[in-house]
Design a protein around this motif. Structure first.
Motif, PDB file in Angstrom:
ATOM      1  N   MET A   1      54.872 -62.028  23.486  1.00 25.10           N
ATOM      2  CA  MET A   1      54.131 -62.466  24.683  1.00 25.10           C
ATOM      3  C   MET A   1      54.331 -63.971  24.868  1.00 25.10           C
ATOM      4  O   MET A   1      54.301 -64.726  23.917  1.00 25.10           O
ATOM      5  N   ASN A   2      54.510 -64.372  26.097  1.00 23.47           N
ATOM      6  CA  ASN A   2      54.641 -65.775  26.443  1.00 23.47           C
ATOM      7  C   ASN A   2      53.347 -66.499  26.064  1.00 23.47           C
ATOM      8  O   ASN A   2      52.254 -66.015  26.294  1.00 23.47           O
ATOM      9  N   SER A   3      53.468 -67.693  25.505  1.00 25.99           N
ATOM     10  CA  SER A   3      52.275 -68.443  25.077  1.00 25.99           C
ATOM     11  C   SER A   3      51.418 -68.884  26.258  1.00 25.99           C
ATOM     12  O   SER A   3      50.277 -69.294  26.061  1.00 25.99           O
ATOM     13  N   PHE A   4      51.958 -68.799  27.478  1.00 23.60           N
ATOM     14  CA  PHE A   4      51.189 -69.164  28.659  1.00 23.60           C
ATOM     15  C   PHE A   4      50.435 -67.976  29.244  1.00 23.60           C
ATOM     16  O   PHE A   4      49.753 -68.102  30.238  1.00 23.60           O
ATOM     17  N   HIS A   5      50.600 -66.801  28.669  1.00 21.18           N
ATOM     18  CA  HIS A   5      49.956 -65.592  29.187  1.00 21.18           C
ATOM     19  C   HIS A   5      48.693 -65.284  28.394  1.00 21.18           C
ATOM     20  O   HIS A   5      48.676 -65.393  27.174  1.00 21.18           O
ATOM     21  N   HIS A   6      47.659 -64.889  29.127  1.00 16.80           N
ATOM     22  CA  HIS A   6      46.374 -64.604  28.498  1.00 16.80           C
ATOM     23  C   HIS A   6      45.806 -63.249  28.890  1.00 16.80           C
ATOM     24  O   HIS A   6      44.803 -62.822  28.339  1.00 16.80           O
ATOM     25  N   ALA A   7      46.429 -62.577  29.833  1.00 19.89           N
ATOM     26  CA  ALA A   7      45.956 -61.257  30.249  1.00 19.89           C
ATOM     27  C   ALA A   7      46.216 -60.248  29.137  1.00 19.89           C
ATOM     28  O   ALA A   7      47.259 -60.290  28.491  1.00 19.89           O
ATOM     29  N   PRO A   8      45.271 -59.335  28.910  1.00 16.60           N
ATOM     30  CA  PRO A   8      45.529 -58.279  27.941  1.00 16.60           C
ATOM     31  C   PRO A   8      46.656 -57.366  28.443  1.00 16.60           C
ATOM     32  O   PRO A   8      46.932 -57.311  29.643  1.00 16.60           O
ATOM     33  N   GLU A   9      47.315 -56.647  27.533  1.00 14.15           N
ATOM     34  CA  GLU A   9      48.444 -55.803  27.902  1.00 14.15           C
ATOM     35  C   GLU A   9      48.082 -54.755  28.950  1.00 14.15           C
ATOM     36  O   GLU A   9      48.901 -54.409  29.785  1.00 14.15           O
ATOM     37  N   ASP A  10      46.867 -54.247  28.922  1.00  9.12           N
ATOM     38  CA  ASP A  10      46.449 -53.200  29.861  1.00  9.12           C
ATOM     39  C   ASP A  10      45.695 -53.770  31.069  1.00  9.12           C
ATOM     40  O   ASP A  10      44.915 -53.074  31.707  1.00  9.12           O
ATOM     41  N   TYR A  11      45.959 -55.017  31.412  1.00 12.94           N
ATOM     42  CA  TYR A  11      45.231 -55.702  32.495  1.00 12.94           C
ATOM     43  C   TYR A  11      45.441 -55.005  33.838  1.00 12.94           C
ATOM     44  O   TYR A  11      46.572 -54.797  34.280  1.00 12.94           O
ATOM     45  N   ASP A  12      44.345 -54.644  34.481  1.00 15.48           N
ATOM     46  CA  ASP A  12      44.357 -54.066  35.831  1.00 15.48           C
ATOM     47  C   ASP A  12      44.068 -55.228  36.781  1.00 15.48           C
ATOM     48  O   ASP A  12      42.909 -55.590  36.992  1.00 15.48           O
ATOM     49  N   CYS A  13      45.104 -55.820  37.323  1.00  8.74           N
ATOM     50  CA  CYS A  13      44.969 -57.056  38.088  1.00  8.74           C
ATOM     51  C   CYS A  13      44.285 -56.823  39.435  1.00  8.74           C
ATOM     52  O   CYS A  13      44.829 -56.123  40.296  1.00  8.74           O
TER      53      CYS A  13
END
Length: 156
Positions: A1-13
């Motif tokens: 995962m990119n260090s700039f990403h914080h959304a969980p893997e199952d994120y429902d945007c």
């Protein structure tokens, strides 16, 4: 995962839902909140509103980018162009004294939805926008509709 990403893997945007015209769970953003949409961006009345700045708008890219770090220039340009249109509409429709924009990245930067977005606020003399963030509240769709209708008409 990119260090700039914080959304969980199952994120429902929720903002991907808005851009696709799919309702979010109530009372959050609904298709009727959209005031402007083109091939690049969607602008809508935010469900979270500050006490002295009602009718503020969020502008999102139609493609999912979590934050500014990965946002392609053409989407940034489209967001900026839409923010200018919204700002001019605010002046005409709301009669506000000014306009502010703000954009947050990562948790420590104040980001709390994992889809890049720009806030556009109508500003009024002594409105204390930045002092009253803790008083932000989630509005019901019926509260947002008058703002959405007026801005959609102005932006048509």
């Amino acid at each position: 995962m990119n260090s700039f990403h914080h959304a969980p893997e199952d994120y429902d945007c929720p903002f991907c839902r808005v851009a696709a015209g799919v309702p979010c769970p109530l009372p959050h953003t609904q298709p009727g909140d959209v005031i402007l949409q083109n091939e690049w961006v969607t602008a809508f009345i935010a469900s979270g509103q500050w006490p002295n700045n009602p009718g503020h708008v969020l502008i999102v890219p139609n493609v999912h980018f979590e934050n500014l770090y990965e946002l392609p220039l053409e989407y940034g340009t489209a967001i900026h162009a839409a923010s200018r249109r919204v700002a001019v509409a605010f002046k005409d429709i709301y009669g506000c004294d000014g306009v502010s924009t703000r954009q947050h990245n990562e948790p420590d930067g104040g980001q709390d939805v994992w889809h890049c977005h720009l806030h556009v606020f109508p500003r009024y003399t002594d409105d204390r926008l930045y002092d009253l963030t803790a008083q932000r509240r989630t509005t019901e769709p019926e509260e947002r509709q008058p703002y959405a209708a007026r801005l959609r008409e102005a932006l048509a």
